[in-house]
Scaffold this active site. Structure first.
Site, PDB file in Angstrom:
ATOM      1  N   HIS A 275      28.778 -13.097  -5.138  1.00 42.31           N
ATOM      2  CA  HIS A 275      29.507 -12.450  -6.210  1.00 42.31           C
ATOM      3  C   HIS A 275      28.548 -12.526  -7.563  1.00 42.31           C
ATOM      4  O   HIS A 275      28.463 -11.440  -8.208  1.00 42.31           O
ATOM      5  CB  HIS A 275      30.762 -13.350  -6.607  1.00 42.31           C
ATOM      6  CG  HIS A 275      31.600 -12.857  -7.848  1.00 42.31           C
ATOM      7  ND1 HIS A 275      32.794 -12.291  -7.469  1.00 42.31           N
ATOM      8  CD2 HIS A 275      31.313 -12.871  -9.153  1.00 42.31           C
ATOM      9  CE1 HIS A 275      33.370 -11.777  -8.713  1.00 42.31           C
ATOM     10  NE2 HIS A 275      32.341 -12.253  -9.720  1.00 42.31           N
ATOM     11  N   GLU A 276      27.905 -13.513  -7.571  1.00 33.28           N
ATOM     12  CA  GLU A 276      26.963 -13.506  -9.234  1.00 33.28           C
ATOM     13  C   GLU A 276      25.758 -12.882  -8.874  1.00 33.28           C
ATOM     14  O   GLU A 276      25.105 -12.515  -9.702  1.00 33.28           O
ATOM     15  CB  GLU A 276      26.444 -15.250  -9.127  1.00 33.28           C
ATOM     16  CG  GLU A 276      27.956 -16.133  -9.445  1.00 33.28           C
ATOM     17  CD  GLU A 276      29.162 -15.544 -10.392  1.00 33.28           C
ATOM     18  OE1 GLU A 276      28.687 -14.989 -11.358  1.00 33.28           O
ATOM     19  OE2 GLU A 276      30.162 -15.966 -10.016  1.00 33.28           O
TER      20      GLU A 276
ATOM     21  N   ALA B 124      31.632 -20.170 -11.712  1.00 30.81           N
ATOM     22  CA  ALA B 124      30.049 -19.757 -11.935  1.00 30.81           C
ATOM     23  C   ALA B 124      30.021 -18.496 -12.711  1.00 30.81           C
ATOM     24  O   ALA B 124      30.685 -17.877 -12.887  1.00 30.81           O
ATOM     25  CB  ALA B 124      29.621 -19.241 -10.393  1.00 30.81           C
ATOM     26  N   MET B 125      28.643 -18.616 -13.264  1.00 32.85           N
ATOM     27  CA  MET B 125      28.452 -17.170 -14.160  1.00 32.85           C
ATOM     28  C   MET B 125      27.026 -16.761 -13.994  1.00 32.85           C
ATOM     29  O   MET B 125      26.277 -17.651 -13.640  1.00 32.85           O
ATOM     30  CB  MET B 125      28.342 -17.918 -15.564  1.00 32.85           C
ATOM     31  CG  MET B 125      27.982 -17.279 -16.777  1.00 32.85           C
ATOM     32  SD  MET B 125      29.240 -15.433 -17.122  1.00 32.85           S
ATOM     33  CE  MET B 125      28.055 -14.390 -17.786  1.00 32.85           C
ATOM     34  N   GLU B 126      27.087 -15.387 -14.173  1.00 32.03           N
ATOM     35  CA  GLU B 126      25.722 -14.578 -13.755  1.00 32.03           C
ATOM     36  C   GLU B 126      24.732 -14.292 -14.506  1.00 32.03           C
ATOM     37  O   GLU B 126      24.013 -13.393 -14.308  1.00 32.03           O
ATOM     38  CB  GLU B 126      26.233 -13.164 -13.393  1.00 32.03           C
ATOM     39  CG  GLU B 126      27.008 -12.377 -14.254  1.00 32.03           C
ATOM     40  CD  GLU B 126      28.327 -12.295 -14.515  1.00 32.03           C
ATOM     41  OE1 GLU B 126      29.042 -13.488 -14.183  1.00 32.03           O
ATOM     42  OE2 GLU B 126      28.760 -11.537 -15.295  1.00 32.03           O
ATOM     43  N   ASN B 127      24.277 -15.339 -15.381  1.00 29.74           N
ATOM     44  CA  ASN B 127      23.519 -15.152 -16.288  1.00 29.74           C
ATOM     45  C   ASN B 127      22.086 -14.370 -15.549  1.00 29.74           C
ATOM     46  O   ASN B 127      21.870 -14.782 -14.611  1.00 29.74           O
ATOM     47  CB  ASN B 127      22.924 -16.267 -16.835  1.00 29.74           C
ATOM     48  CG  ASN B 127      24.055 -17.128 -17.431  1.00 29.74           C
ATOM     49  OD1 ASN B 127      24.929 -16.854 -18.286  1.00 29.74           O
ATOM     50  ND2 ASN B 127      24.646 -18.285 -16.903  1.00 29.74           N
TER      51      ASN B 127
ATOM     52  N   HIS C  85      26.536  -9.374  -9.431  1.00 27.83           N
ATOM     53  CA  HIS C  85      26.527  -9.066 -10.835  1.00 27.83           C
ATOM     54  C   HIS C  85      24.954  -8.731 -11.393  1.00 27.83           C
ATOM     55  O   HIS C  85      25.045  -8.201 -12.501  1.00 27.83           O
ATOM     56  CB  HIS C  85      27.104 -10.211 -11.642  1.00 27.83           C
ATOM     57  CG  HIS C  85      28.653 -10.574 -11.653  1.00 27.83           C
ATOM     58  ND1 HIS C  85      29.315  -9.330 -12.230  1.00 27.83           N
ATOM     59  CD2 HIS C  85      29.525 -11.284 -11.513  1.00 27.83           C
ATOM     60  CE1 HIS C  85      30.507  -9.421 -12.274  1.00 27.83           C
ATOM     61  NE2 HIS C  85      30.564 -10.966 -11.759  1.00 27.83           N
TER      62      HIS C  85
HETATM   63 ZN   LIG Z   1      32.157 -12.174 -11.685  1.00 25.79          ZN
END
Ligand SMILES: [Zn+2]
Length: 882
Positions: free
Chosen positions: A334-335, A299-302, A338
């Site tokens: 977590h995301e 996953a990625m926190e854009n 961020h």
């Molecule tokens: Zn991270």
């Protein structure tokens, strides 16, 4: 940055811990005081207007970027980042005049485009306008496509993944975290598709050709790597929290599987708004789920548009387990963390990536503990520390903060994430939770919409704490390695106990090395009492006197990032009172005695004695830990079937009664920790070859066609994993047919991975061959090879090396240099070391060889441990069998 999927499966964590060794003696690295950059600093961007017109069918797009820039030093050349782009028009304008570029120069190696103008540009603002075209990839880097099956035929969706340095594949840009700017994204897209970005849609206009022009509201000031765009046949569900619209976006038909994440995100957003003291600043926050996967991340926190692979956040009662649920909650948390640590305040350069990752990992643990106390994750959090220490106690380890000259040199790992989180947890405990939170709030306020380095955080914490913190923080973040606290003596006199502590270093591969020095905050507690006492070990030693004469636990509560070695008599006292320890300290004692036992600092018999005497009533997490260590130890017996059989008899004898107690089917109102343990025990006992478990797994898998209750969703993957591991040719063919027929991508991916999971080498080979056909999809093949490497590391490495060119097309660039060493990790074959070194020499730049070196160090350690430590374990088994 992103949530690393490459870390920590249940068995992997312990395999690593049981495997190998320690670190290097480089002292504190110096940290650059100037921002590192790979671009000239003559120009900086202020605002980007970007228009993208994707053509999903041909995997191409056209783009137009209007960038407001400031020339800060006179220059005639503007250089920015761009990859795989062709420019058809380049113009620079002021309010009065405009000029076309006289030359455009592309530097592929540096990933830059330079535009020359036939005049010197004075300081001031300009507008740079670029018409260009670029490529849509098939792996998660830049703008990329994911194809997936549906009952309605094959579909294609588009997404972006820009961290660390792939925004430059879609937007010509100053693609470094310190060049923050605002962005207005516009996309020309088919009318019937949904487009998603960081901000809400501001305007949608039909173009008259079946497409619409969708414009999103401008973003706040942010780094390029946080920009996002997604497009497809999507569905979206929303909820409201603290005035923010929370959303989940999935492919059509899957929105119901996102209900848990949407609901959970509400509680998390509220909690973090409170904690940070700065409200989440965007009007909306989506979590966009995509089929498929990546070898780099889950996953990625854009900012405002988190991207997650479906396997990381979607839940379906028909296929999901309790651990899937907890993982989904953790990934989303977590995301969301961020959105502050990373997005609002960003590391100045990649040296301080841990500020993002260590913090988000720590915040996840903290938030899950608070919002979901019934999961008892305080105990599972210890596996983070164990995973970090296993890597950190090898000579190949690196400090948490590490200088890199280029983004390509950055190699985030367990140290960045897990040690980072563990160090934060230790410092938080040292200054106190409230003080820590106050410091974090000061830091957020001061650096919002800006960039920071590690010392900026420590300065604010010190201000809040009014005591020195930096020196301790530096010891643990600027040098690698794991302190070893030896309890030299514990003497009782006149009702008080005096402990003498000394500090060494826990090294797995270089036990003889001269220890580094740390200032180590130590918390001690007497068995059966509540007060705890603190001391700081400095210059290698400390003495502390505490009231009472009961056995003393060092690192009570386990917040310290160090290993504890007790004198033999002291250890036996604790072992004799094992059940009286708090569960967290039981886990600490098990972890330390296992790791120290495998490196020769303690007898491995100590761990086995504890495992032998642990009662059925012990906390499920304690049983999970024992099962994990047994699974890891079993791998060490790979080349010694005779002794392995003896070990398995003992291990099954311990675990089977616990499974009998927990049962195969969930009891009404059982604790969530039972649900997790049930799967761990079935997986481990299946791996140990327990005939009863294998038989029962087969029976339930076969019965489920007629009776779905025979195989509840929560057990499905685990039970099918046991069946797949022990499959024969007919069973394998049956699974293959089921995988091909499956239309739900999440389930289909799981089934294909099981096809590579067989113990039988012939079937494993069939699975490997299948990985590179079109069947598992563009992102499924690499996962299959990875799965095969669990039981057949040598075969998987040989296969991947024989097919390296094709294998490389099945993953993104960032994953490549760590993929082969990850496959090799479980090998016990000395020949693997030469194989890995030859691979690195031939294919990897010297700065990209870190994972190979770490994998080699791990394999060497495991070979040594198998040679030197297993005979002691065998002797213990002989003494204790029957
Ligand atoms: Zn991270």
């Amino acid at each position: 940055m992103r949530h690393p999927f490459f870390l920590l499966t249940f068995a992997m964590a312990f395999a690593a811990a049981g495997s190998l060794p320690a670190h290097a003696g480089k002292a504190a690295s110096t940290v650059a005081t100037q921002t590192t950059t790979q671009l000239p600093r003559t120009v900086r961007p202020l605002h980007y207007d970007v228009m993208i017109a994707p053509d999903a069918a041909t995997l191409r797009f056209t783009g137009k970027a209007g960038i407001t820039i400031e020339v800060v030093q006179p220059t005639s050349i503007i250089t920015l980042n761009a990859v795989d782009m062709a420019f058809s028009s380049v113009n620079l304008a002021t309010d009065q005049v405009s000029w076309a570029a006289s030359k455009t120069e592309i530097n592929e190696g540096k990933q830059t485009a330079s535009f020359s103008f036939d005049r010197q540009l004075a300081k001031g603002r300009y507008r740079l306008t670029l018409d260009y075209s670029g490529k849509i990839g098939t792996q998660a880097a830049g703008l990329f496509a994911i194809d997936y099956p549906t009952t309605d035929g094959k579909k294609r969706a588009l997404y972006t993944q820009f961290e660390s340095a792939d925004a430059r594949r879609m937007v010509p840009s100053w693609d470094e975290p310190a060049f923050k700017a605002t962005f207005t994204l516009e996309v020309a897209v088919p009318n019937d598709l949904m487009a998603v970005s960081n901000m809400p849609v501001a305007d949608r206009k039909p173009l008259g050709d079946g497409r619409s022009l969708v414009r999103f509201e401008p973003t706040p000031k942010m780094s390029t790597y946080l920009l996002f765009f997604g497009l497809g046949e999507f569905e979206r569900a929303t909820a409201e929290q603290d005035g923010v619209e929370l959303g989940v976006v999935t492919k059509k038909g899957s929105i119901g599987q996102a209900a848990f994440i949407l609901e959970s995100s509400k509680a998390v957003l509220k909690e973090l708004n409170d904690y940070f003291g700065v409200k989440y600043p965007l009007p909306k926050l989506d979590n966009v789920a995509a089929p498929g996967g990546s070898q780099s991340f889950g996953a990625m926190e854009n900012w405002g548009a988190i991207f997650s692979f479906e396997h990381a956040i979607l839940l379906d009662p028909a296929i999901s387990s309790q651990s899937d649920k907890q993982r989904a909650f953790g990934t989303a948390t977590h995301e969301i963390a961020h959105q502050w640590f990373g997005n609002l305040v960003t590391m100045r350069w990649w040296d301080d990536l841990w500020l993002n990752e260590g913090f988000a990992s720590w915040m996840t643990d903290r938030t899950v503990r608070k919002l979901r106390p019934e999961w008892n994750t305080a105990l599972s959090g210890l596996s983070r520390r164990e995973w970090a220490m296993a890597q950190d106690a090898l000579e190949t380890s690196q400090p948490v903060v590490r200088h890199v000259e280029t983004v390509e040199q950055m190699r985030p790992d367990a140290i960045t994430y897990q040690k980072g989180a563990a160090v934060i947890g230790m410092v938080e405990e040292y200054v106190g939770r409230k003080v820590w939170a106050d410091g974090v709030r000061l830091y957020m306020k001061k650096y919002a919409y800006g960039n920071a380095v590690s010392d900026d955080l420590w300065t604010q914490i010190e201000m809040a704490a009014r005591k020195p913190v930096k020196a301790i923080a530096h010891d643990f973040t600027l040098q690698p390695g794991v302190p070893l606290i030896r309890v030299e003596s514990a003497l009782c006199s006149k009702g008080s106990t005096t402990l003498k502590l000394s500090q060494g270093e826990f090294s797995r591969d270089h036990p003889e090395k001269k220890p580094l020095r740390w200032r180590v905050p130590v918390i001690v507690q007497q068995l059966g009492t509540t007060p705890s006492y603190r001391t700081l070990v400095r210059n290698g030693a400390a003495t502390i006197t505490i009231p009472g004469c009961a056995p003393v636990i060092v690192n009570a509560g386990q917040s310290g990032y160090y290993r504890t070695l007790y004198a033999a008599g002291h250890f036996s006292q604790l072992a004799a009172n094992f059940t009286a320890l708090n569960p967290i300290d039981q886990l600490g004692l098990l972890s330390d005695s296992w790791s120290l036992g495998m490196t020769g600092l303690q007898s491995p018999a100590d761990f086995l004695d504890l495992a032998k005497s642990t009662p059925l009533s012990a906390d499920p997490k304690v049983w999970g830990q024992i099962a994990g260590v047994f699974a890891a130890l079993d791998r060490n017996y790979e080349t010694d079937p005779a002794h392995r059989a003896t070990f398995r008899k003992f291990a099954i004898g311990r675990l089977a009664p616990k499974l009998a107690q927990v049962g195969w089917i969930a009891q009404a109102n059982e604790p969530d920790t039972f649900a997790i343990l049930r799967n761990e025990l079935i997986e481990t006992l299946g791996g140990l070859g327990d005939a009863a478990v294998i038989g029962e797994a087969r029976r339930r898998a076969a019965a489920r066609a007629a009776d779905p209750a025979a195989l509840p969703g929560a057990l499905r993957r685990t039970v099918l994993g046991v069946v797949a591991a022990h499959a024969d040719a007919a069973a394998w063919d049956q699974m293959h047919a089921a995988a091909l027929a499956e239309k739900v991508p999440l389930v289909r991916d799981q089934l294909f991975q099981l096809l590579a999971a067989a113990e039988d080498p012939e079937l494993a080979r069939k699975g490997l061959a299948l990985a590179l056909t079109g069947e598992p999809g563009e992102t499924g093949g690499a996962a299959m090879i990875r799965r095969a490497s669990v039981l057949h590391p040598d075969m998987a490495v040989d296969f991947a090396l024989d097919n390296l060119a094709v294998v490389n097309t099945k993953m993104d660039n960032e994953a490549r240099s760590r993929y082969i060493p990850a496959l090799a990790r479980g090998s016990l074959d000395p020949a693997m070391i030469a194989k890995l070194n030859a691979y690195a020499e031939k294919y990897l730049a010297p700065t990209a060889r870190r994972e190979v070196k770490a994998s080699v160090a791990n394999i060497s350690y495991r070979i040594k441990a198998a040679r030197e430590r297993l005979p002691l374990i065998d002797a213990w088994l002989t003494r204790n069998s029957g």
